[in-house]
Design a protein around this motif. Structure first.
Motif, PDB file in Angstrom:
ATOM      1  N   LEU A 102     -72.916  -9.980 -76.589  1.00  0.00           N
ATOM      2  CA  LEU A 102     -72.875 -10.388 -75.223  1.00  0.00           C
ATOM      3  C   LEU A 102     -71.224  -9.649 -74.194  1.00  0.00           C
ATOM      4  O   LEU A 102     -71.455  -9.052 -72.842  1.00  0.00           O
ATOM      5  CB  LEU A 102     -72.473 -11.750 -75.229  1.00  0.00           C
ATOM      6  N   ASP A 103     -70.211  -9.352 -74.953  1.00  0.00           N
ATOM      7  CA  ASP A 103     -68.918  -8.691 -74.680  1.00  0.00           C
ATOM      8  C   ASP A 103     -70.116  -6.825 -74.348  1.00  0.00           C
ATOM      9  O   ASP A 103     -68.996  -6.744 -72.853  1.00  0.00           O
ATOM     10  CB  ASP A 103     -67.766  -8.988 -75.850  1.00  0.00           C
ATOM     11  N   PHE A 104     -70.800  -6.540 -75.590  1.00  0.00           N
ATOM     12  CA  PHE A 104     -70.952  -5.216 -75.418  1.00  0.00           C
ATOM     13  C   PHE A 104     -71.871  -5.225 -73.305  1.00  0.00           C
ATOM     14  O   PHE A 104     -71.488  -3.966 -72.427  1.00  0.00           O
ATOM     15  CB  PHE A 104     -71.619  -4.449 -76.228  1.00  0.00           C
ATOM     16  N   TYR A 105     -72.897  -6.571 -73.633  1.00  0.00           N
ATOM     17  CA  TYR A 105     -73.582  -6.170 -71.974  1.00  0.00           C
ATOM     18  C   TYR A 105     -72.919  -5.952 -70.948  1.00  0.00           C
ATOM     19  O   TYR A 105     -73.078  -5.808 -70.162  1.00  0.00           O
ATOM     20  CB  TYR A 105     -74.548  -8.101 -72.807  1.00  0.00           C
ATOM     21  N   HIS A 106     -71.764  -7.152 -71.067  1.00  0.00           N
ATOM     22  CA  HIS A 106     -70.361  -6.992 -69.690  1.00  0.00           C
ATOM     23  C   HIS A 106     -69.650  -5.779 -69.296  1.00  0.00           C
ATOM     24  O   HIS A 106     -69.760  -5.453 -68.088  1.00  0.00           O
ATOM     25  CB  HIS A 106     -69.799  -8.206 -70.198  1.00  0.00           C
ATOM     26  N   TYR A 107     -69.406  -4.919 -70.687  1.00  0.00           N
ATOM     27  CA  TYR A 107     -68.832  -3.777 -70.903  1.00  0.00           C
ATOM     28  C   TYR A 107     -69.910  -3.018 -69.583  1.00  0.00           C
ATOM     29  O   TYR A 107     -69.658  -2.448 -69.359  1.00  0.00           O
ATOM     30  CB  TYR A 107     -68.402  -3.452 -71.802  1.00  0.00           C
ATOM     31  N   ASP A 124     -72.657  -3.201 -67.866  1.00  0.00           N
ATOM     32  CA  ASP A 124     -73.283  -3.699 -67.299  1.00  0.00           C
ATOM     33  C   ASP A 124     -72.528  -3.326 -65.827  1.00  0.00           C
ATOM     34  O   ASP A 124     -72.435  -2.906 -64.727  1.00  0.00           O
ATOM     35  CB  ASP A 124     -73.601  -5.235 -66.760  1.00  0.00           C
ATOM     36  N   LYS A 125     -70.864  -3.201 -66.430  1.00  0.00           N
ATOM     37  CA  LYS A 125     -69.563  -2.789 -65.221  1.00  0.00           C
ATOM     38  C   LYS A 125     -69.716  -1.760 -65.451  1.00  0.00           C
ATOM     39  O   LYS A 125     -69.825  -0.832 -64.410  1.00  0.00           O
ATOM     40  CB  LYS A 125     -68.544  -3.280 -65.565  1.00  0.00           C
ATOM     41  N   ILE A 126     -70.302  -0.233 -66.266  1.00  0.00           N
ATOM     42  CA  ILE A 126     -70.602   0.662 -66.444  1.00  0.00           C
ATOM     43  C   ILE A 126     -71.997   1.349 -66.029  1.00  0.00           C
ATOM     44  O   ILE A 126     -71.443   2.599 -64.408  1.00  0.00           O
ATOM     45  CB  ILE A 126     -70.261   1.330 -68.239  1.00  0.00           C
ATOM     46  N   MET A 127     -72.632   0.805 -65.537  1.00  0.00           N
ATOM     47  CA  MET A 127     -74.188   0.772 -65.596  1.00  0.00           C
ATOM     48  C   MET A 127     -74.126   0.842 -63.505  1.00  0.00           C
ATOM     49  O   MET A 127     -73.959   1.722 -62.903  1.00  0.00           O
ATOM     50  CB  MET A 127     -75.321  -0.189 -65.506  1.00  0.00           C
ATOM     51  N   LYS A 128     -73.335  -0.379 -63.369  1.00  0.00           N
ATOM     52  CA  LYS A 128     -72.894  -0.334 -61.748  1.00  0.00           C
ATOM     53  C   LYS A 128     -72.038   0.550 -61.117  1.00  0.00           C
ATOM     54  O   LYS A 128     -72.508   0.821 -60.412  1.00  0.00           O
ATOM     55  CB  LYS A 128     -72.300  -1.500 -61.379  1.00  0.00           C
ATOM     56  N   LYS A 129     -71.689   1.546 -62.291  1.00  0.00           N
ATOM     57  CA  LYS A 129     -70.329   2.247 -61.374  1.00  0.00           C
ATOM     58  C   LYS A 129     -70.702   3.375 -61.389  1.00  0.00           C
ATOM     59  O   LYS A 129     -70.662   4.613 -60.867  1.00  0.00           O
ATOM     60  CB  LYS A 129     -68.887   1.823 -62.932  1.00  0.00           C
ATOM     61  N   TYR A 130     -71.545   4.078 -62.763  1.00  0.00           N
ATOM     62  CA  TYR A 130     -72.097   5.672 -62.993  1.00  0.00           C
ATOM     63  C   TYR A 130     -73.227   5.593 -62.703  1.00  0.00           C
ATOM     64  O   TYR A 130     -73.610   7.304 -63.380  1.00  0.00           O
ATOM     65  CB  TYR A 130     -71.166   5.913 -64.341  1.00  0.00           C
ATOM     66  N   ARG A 131     -74.174   4.639 -62.668  1.00  0.00           N
ATOM     67  CA  ARG A 131     -75.519   5.118 -63.316  1.00  0.00           C
ATOM     68  C   ARG A 131     -76.571   6.100 -62.180  1.00  0.00           C
ATOM     69  O   ARG A 131     -77.012   6.746 -62.640  1.00  0.00           O
ATOM     70  CB  ARG A 131     -76.077   3.651 -62.650  1.00  0.00           C
ATOM     71  N   GLU A 132     -76.072   6.605 -60.703  1.00  0.00           N
ATOM     72  CA  GLU A 132     -76.390   7.681 -60.394  1.00  0.00           C
ATOM     73  C   GLU A 132     -76.239   9.015 -61.080  1.00  0.00           C
ATOM     74  O   GLU A 132     -77.355  10.174 -60.560  1.00  0.00           O
ATOM     75  CB  GLU A 132     -76.220   7.703 -58.992  1.00  0.00           C
ATOM     76  N   PHE A 133     -75.381   8.906 -62.053  1.00  0.00           N
ATOM     77  CA  PHE A 133     -75.067  10.603 -62.727  1.00  0.00           C
ATOM     78  C   PHE A 133     -75.237  10.669 -63.830  1.00  0.00           C
ATOM     79  O   PHE A 133     -75.385  11.961 -64.692  1.00  0.00           O
ATOM     80  CB  PHE A 133     -72.744  10.322 -62.612  1.00  0.00           C
ATOM     81  N   ILE A 134     -76.183   9.305 -64.026  1.00  0.00           N
ATOM     82  CA  ILE A 134     -76.928   8.907 -65.906  1.00  0.00           C
ATOM     83  C   ILE A 134     -78.312   9.589 -65.804  1.00  0.00           C
ATOM     84  O   ILE A 134     -78.890   8.622 -65.157  1.00  0.00           O
ATOM     85  CB  ILE A 134     -75.516   7.947 -66.925  1.00  0.00           C
ATOM     86  N   SER A 135     -78.261  10.304 -66.581  1.00  0.00           N
ATOM     87  CA  SER A 135     -80.079  11.180 -66.222  1.00  0.00           C
ATOM     88  C   SER A 135     -80.940  10.253 -68.009  1.00  0.00           C
ATOM     89  O   SER A 135     -82.204   9.973 -67.183  1.00  0.00           O
ATOM     90  CB  SER A 135     -80.359  12.086 -66.565  1.00  0.00           C
ATOM     91  N   LYS A 136     -79.950   9.991 -68.921  1.00  0.00           N
ATOM     92  CA  LYS A 136     -80.322   9.810 -70.454  1.00  0.00           C
ATOM     93  C   LYS A 136     -79.081   8.589 -70.594  1.00  0.00           C
ATOM     94  O   LYS A 136     -78.512   9.993 -71.145  1.00  0.00           O
ATOM     95  CB  LYS A 136     -80.707  10.994 -71.206  1.00  0.00           C
ATOM     96  N   ARG A 137     -79.535   8.227 -72.097  1.00  0.00           N
ATOM     97  CA  ARG A 137     -78.976   7.578 -72.519  1.00  0.00           C
ATOM     98  C   ARG A 137     -79.170   6.642 -73.700  1.00  0.00           C
ATOM     99  O   ARG A 137     -80.269   6.583 -73.956  1.00  0.00           O
ATOM    100  CB  ARG A 137     -78.215   6.720 -71.641  1.00  0.00           C
ATOM    101  N   SER A 138     -77.837   6.508 -74.380  1.00  0.00           N
ATOM    102  CA  SER A 138     -79.055   6.538 -76.462  1.00  0.00           C
ATOM    103  C   SER A 138     -77.825   5.323 -76.464  1.00  0.00           C
ATOM    104  O   SER A 138     -76.724   6.020 -76.739  1.00  0.00           O
ATOM    105  CB  SER A 138     -78.507   7.536 -77.070  1.00  0.00           C
ATOM    106  N   ILE A 139     -78.009   4.252 -77.047  1.00  0.00           N
ATOM    107  CA  ILE A 139     -76.879   3.179 -77.598  1.00  0.00           C
ATOM    108  C   ILE A 139     -77.336   2.625 -79.247  1.00  0.00           C
ATOM    109  O   ILE A 139     -78.591   2.549 -79.309  1.00  0.00           O
ATOM    110  CB  ILE A 139     -77.176   1.801 -76.909  1.00  0.00           C
ATOM    111  N   VAL A 140     -76.495   2.905 -79.814  1.00  0.00           N
ATOM    112  CA  VAL A 140     -76.865   2.233 -81.119  1.00  0.00           C
ATOM    113  C   VAL A 140     -75.287   1.993 -81.640  1.00  0.00           C
ATOM    114  O   VAL A 140     -74.629   1.550 -81.787  1.00  0.00           O
ATOM    115  CB  VAL A 140     -77.103   3.493 -82.190  1.00  0.00           C
ATOM    116  N   ILE A 141     -75.595   1.022 -83.237  1.00  0.00           N
ATOM    117  CA  ILE A 141     -74.703   0.378 -83.776  1.00  0.00           C
ATOM    118  C   ILE A 141     -74.741   1.083 -84.358  1.00  0.00           C
ATOM    119  O   ILE A 141     -74.808   1.023 -85.441  1.00  0.00           O
ATOM    120  CB  ILE A 141     -75.015  -1.067 -83.867  1.00  0.00           C
ATOM    121  N   TYR A 142     -72.910   1.019 -85.096  1.00  0.00           N
ATOM    122  CA  TYR A 142     -72.849   1.657 -86.237  1.00  0.00           C
ATOM    123  C   TYR A 142     -72.230   0.633 -87.639  1.00  0.00           C
ATOM    124  O   TYR A 142     -72.482  -0.493 -87.447  1.00  0.00           O
ATOM    125  CB  TYR A 142     -71.295   2.101 -86.541  1.00  0.00           C
TER     126      TYR A 142
END
Length: 322
Positions: free
Chosen positions: A118-123, A125-143
């Motif tokens: 949930l902490d990650f989700y909050h973060y 959400d903030k990143i996507m609102k700020k930079y979504r227009e510049f991001i064509s592809k993304r990958s998220i994994v948990i180490y």
């Protein structure tokens, strides 16, 4: 500044600092049969020439109750200036402990430590609102496992060190405010003398020594590494993502990676490929030869792989959080 030529003494010093960045110059002198003054001078020159970029304490964030999430971005509709600004803003985020610019299918990769999803989700959400227009592809994994070995190719030998391991703890170790101050200070100042540490966090050198010993015994401090600009050695950083057909020989694969002088990291993740390897090679041909060696050794186990090439590591600290 002219490129620095590195001799056998420089290489051994770099290797020993990469293995244990808190080694004393007296101990290092004994290993290379030179005086403390000689070692001090060589380290100073390596630092001045930016071959040695710093010293980091490897802190197991999972022991402190954190999980590590890695994000990759591919950009579009972005100027070089805007990309640089975006990267600098990510680096400033207190959660981010590692960031690297990349060549290949991704432009930037970074890892962050959070307490829960949930902490990650909050973060996020903030990143996507700020930079979504510049991001064509993304990958998220948990180490889940990050194992790191010293750069034994520097001295042209097989690795025999078990290295450091972070991310695997199931139980959280409680630390107090003084522990937190100590960890935060030495996270990117691993060679700081005990007296200087003590003066900075307002305690005694003996207390610092005891705290470091305790944190090491508890597995929170895993080791101390040098940050080395390997371009001075003519090497580049490759990260490979491998799909496996089975995991029957996984321990053997891990042992192969441990011993190989060019392989520096092995990672396991949730949401990514089955097995990740980070290695350094002098050319793409050498990289392909290492991967060919791996595929021959583990024929029938390795399905296929993808890779990226690291351009510049811009942040590395194992204690970014407050």
């Amino acid at each position: 500044m002219e490129e620095m030529k590195l001799d056998a003494y420089d290489r051994t010093i770099l290797y020993e600092l990469d293995k244990n960045a808190r080694i004393t110059t007296t101990e290092l002198g004994k290993k290379i049969r030179k005086s403390k003054q000689f070692v001090d001078y060589r380290i100073k020159k390596l630092e001045e020439n930016k071959v040695l970029k710093g010293y980091t304490t490897v802190i197991d964030y999972s022991k402190l109750g954190y999980i590590s999430i890695r994000v990759y971005f591919k950009f579009h509709n972005i100027t070089p200036e805007k990309q640089k600004e975006l990267e600098e803003n990510l680096i400033k985020d207190k959660e981010v402990w590692w960031l690297v610019t990349l060549e290949g299918p991704w432009d930037v990769g970074y890892a962050m430590a959070v307490k829960n999803i949930l902490d990650f989700y909050h973060y996020w959400d903030k990143i996507m609102k700020k930079y979504r227009e510049f991001i064509s592809k993304r990958s998220i994994v948990i180490y889940t496992h990050i194992r790191q070995f010293p750069k034994s190719y520097i001295i042209n030998k097989k690795n025999t060190e078990k290295g450091t391991l972070v991310g695997t703890a199931r139980e959280v170790v409680k630390i107090d405010e003084l522990d937190a101050k100590l960890l935060r200070l030495i996270s990117d100042k691993a060679r700081m003398p005990l007296l200087e540490i003590a003066q900075t966090i307002k305690t005694s050198p003996q207390v610092v020594k005891n705290r470091i010993k305790k944190l090491t015994k508890e597995g929170i401090i895993q080791g101390y590494r040098a940050l080395i600009d390997v371009s001075f050695l003519g090497y580049r950083y490759y990260k490979t993502y491998i799909n496996l057909t089975n995991t029957e020989r996984i321990k053997e694969l891990e042992e192969f990676c441990l011993q190989h002088p060019n392989i520096l990291n092995i990672n396991r993740t949730i949401g990514g490929k089955d097995f990740e390897i980070e290695l350094q090679a002098k050319s793409f041909d050498e990289f392909e030869n290492i991967m060919g060696e791996l595929r021959i050794q583990f024929a029938g186990m390795i399905d296929d792989y993808e890779f990226v090439i690291a351009r510049e590591e811009k942040k590395m600290t194992y204690f970014p959080f407050e």
